[in-house]
Write a protein that holds these residues in place. Structure first.
Motif, mmCIF file in Angstrom:
data_model
loop_
_atom_site.group_PDB
_atom_site.id
_atom_site.type_symbol
_atom_site.label_atom_id
_atom_site.label_comp_id
_atom_site.label_asym_id
_atom_site.label_seq_id
_atom_site.Cartn_x
_atom_site.Cartn_y
_atom_site.Cartn_z
ATOM 1 N N LEU A 42 0.994 -1.240 -0.154
ATOM 2 C CA LEU A 42 0.404 0.125 -0.209
ATOM 3 C C LEU A 42 0.789 1.072 -0.120
ATOM 4 C CD1 LEU A 42 -2.622 -1.352 2.436
ATOM 5 C CD2 LEU A 42 -3.106 -1.006 -0.159
ATOM 6 N N SER A 43 2.352 0.827 0.418
ATOM 7 C CA SER A 43 3.287 2.015 0.811
ATOM 8 C C SER A 43 3.358 2.198 -0.165
ATOM 9 C CB SER A 43 4.331 2.137 1.875
ATOM 10 O OG SER A 43 3.937 1.894 2.691
ATOM 11 N N ASN A 46 0.446 3.770 -3.316
ATOM 12 C CA ASN A 46 0.270 5.454 -2.074
ATOM 13 C C ASN A 46 1.078 6.512 -2.478
ATOM 14 O OD1 ASN A 46 -2.903 4.921 -1.943
ATOM 15 N ND2 ASN A 46 -1.745 3.232 -0.770
ATOM 16 N N GLU A 47 2.259 6.399 -3.578
ATOM 17 C CA GLU A 47 3.449 7.320 -3.781
ATOM 18 C C GLU A 47 3.325 7.622 -4.239
ATOM 19 O OE1 GLU A 47 7.655 4.677 -3.185
ATOM 20 O OE2 GLU A 47 6.678 4.577 -5.253
ATOM 21 N N ARG A 49 0.881 10.453 -3.410
ATOM 22 C CA ARG A 49 -0.846 11.193 -3.863
ATOM 23 C C ARG A 49 -0.690 11.786 -2.731
ATOM 24 N NH1 ARG A 49 -4.248 5.390 -5.523
ATOM 25 N NH2 ARG A 49 -3.313 4.553 -6.702
ATOM 26 N N LEU A 52 -4.336 12.228 0.413
ATOM 27 C CA LEU A 52 -4.374 11.382 1.664
ATOM 28 C C LEU A 52 -4.701 11.940 3.356
ATOM 29 C CD1 LEU A 52 -1.816 8.403 0.932
ATOM 30 C CD2 LEU A 52 -3.943 8.693 -0.566
ATOM 31 N N TYR A 56 -4.377 8.102 7.458
ATOM 32 C CA TYR A 56 -3.601 6.864 6.431
ATOM 33 C C TYR A 56 -2.159 6.890 5.908
ATOM 34 C CZ TYR A 56 -4.724 4.001 2.796
ATOM 35 O OH TYR A 56 -4.489 2.749 1.880
ATOM 36 N N ARG A 57 -1.998 8.780 6.380
ATOM 37 C CA ARG A 57 -0.364 8.086 5.769
ATOM 38 C C ARG A 57 0.107 8.120 6.744
ATOM 39 N NH1 ARG A 57 1.019 12.481 2.544
ATOM 40 N NH2 ARG A 57 -0.587 13.937 1.407
ATOM 41 N N LEU A 60 0.992 3.753 5.997
ATOM 42 C CA LEU A 60 2.110 3.926 5.436
ATOM 43 C C LEU A 60 3.277 4.460 5.841
ATOM 44 C CD1 LEU A 60 -0.503 5.592 2.389
ATOM 45 C CD2 LEU A 60 -0.588 3.126 2.799
ATOM 46 N N GLY A 147 -7.250 -1.487 -4.446
ATOM 47 C CA GLY A 147 -5.725 -1.754 -3.628
ATOM 48 C C GLY A 147 -5.916 -3.599 -3.704
#
Length: 207
Positions: A42-43, A46-47, A49, A52, A56-57, A60, A147
């Protein structure tokens, strides 16, 4: 009937992937299916983005550790290690609510009799190339708007059926798990089928 091999990509911190993985283990008991587990991140997904939520950051940021350890273990011991490693991680993260960090890593590795120094991978980019390769192998057939969980299954004519989900709670058991499997394959294998969704009204339930 020939056994079907299905491949699932997971990130250990995702509660929905955890439920799906436990459902798949139920499916193994009632259908002629064998599950192989693979790592996505997931990390990585979502690079870059920026929109967020802060919570959630933070998730990650900590999520790098488990996937890096999982990839390091796979590189050293082969893909079969991921089944038990994921179970050890998931049980502690989702059932026991142990925070992601050194204590978690030590407990997981000790349970499986793996070397303590595998935990060093959590804070290292030494296996990130392999992690990204595994991630992209899982994600490319379904696209990057989803995801985890992602599942790949061979279709009846040899074509790849790849899909995100199912997202379900609680874990279907026994023949209910088998019926869901049958239905998922039916819709996912339909040419041109893309989405079936409704608003989630329940939090993940792990029983």
């Amino acid at each position: 009937m020939t056994e079907t091999t299905a491949d699932m990509w997971f990130d250990p911190v995702c509660p929905w992937a955890w439920i799906t993985s436990r459902w798949l283990l139920e499916v193994e008991q009632v259908r002629d299916v064998r599950i192989r587990f693979h790592v996505m991140s997931l990390s990585v997904l979502n690079e870059g983005r920026d929109e967020l939520p802060e919570r959630y950051r933070e998730l990650l940021t900590t999520a790098w550790g488990p996937v890096r350890i999982a990839i390091a273990a796979e590189q050293k011991y082969g893909g079969d290690i991921l089944r038990d490693l994921y179970t050890a991680f998931g049980t502690r993260i989702h059932h026991d609510k142990i925070p992601v960090g050194p204590d978690l890593y030590a407990a997981v590795l000790a349970e499986l009799g793996l070397p303590e120094d595998l935990a060093d991978a959590a804070d290292s980019d030494a296996f990130d190339e392999q992690l990204r390769a595994s991630h992209h192998t899982g994600m490319e057939p379904v696209g990057y708007e989803v995801g985890t969980p992602v599942i790949h299954v061979p279709g009846p004519d040899g074509e790849l059926i790849a899909f995100f989900g199912p997202v379900v709670t609680p874990i279907p058991r026994g023949e209910a798990a088998g019926r869901l499997w049958d239905g998922v394959l039916l819709v996912a294998g339909t040419d041109g089928f893309y989405e079936l969704k409704r608003t989630r009204t329940r939090s993940p339930e792990f029983h």
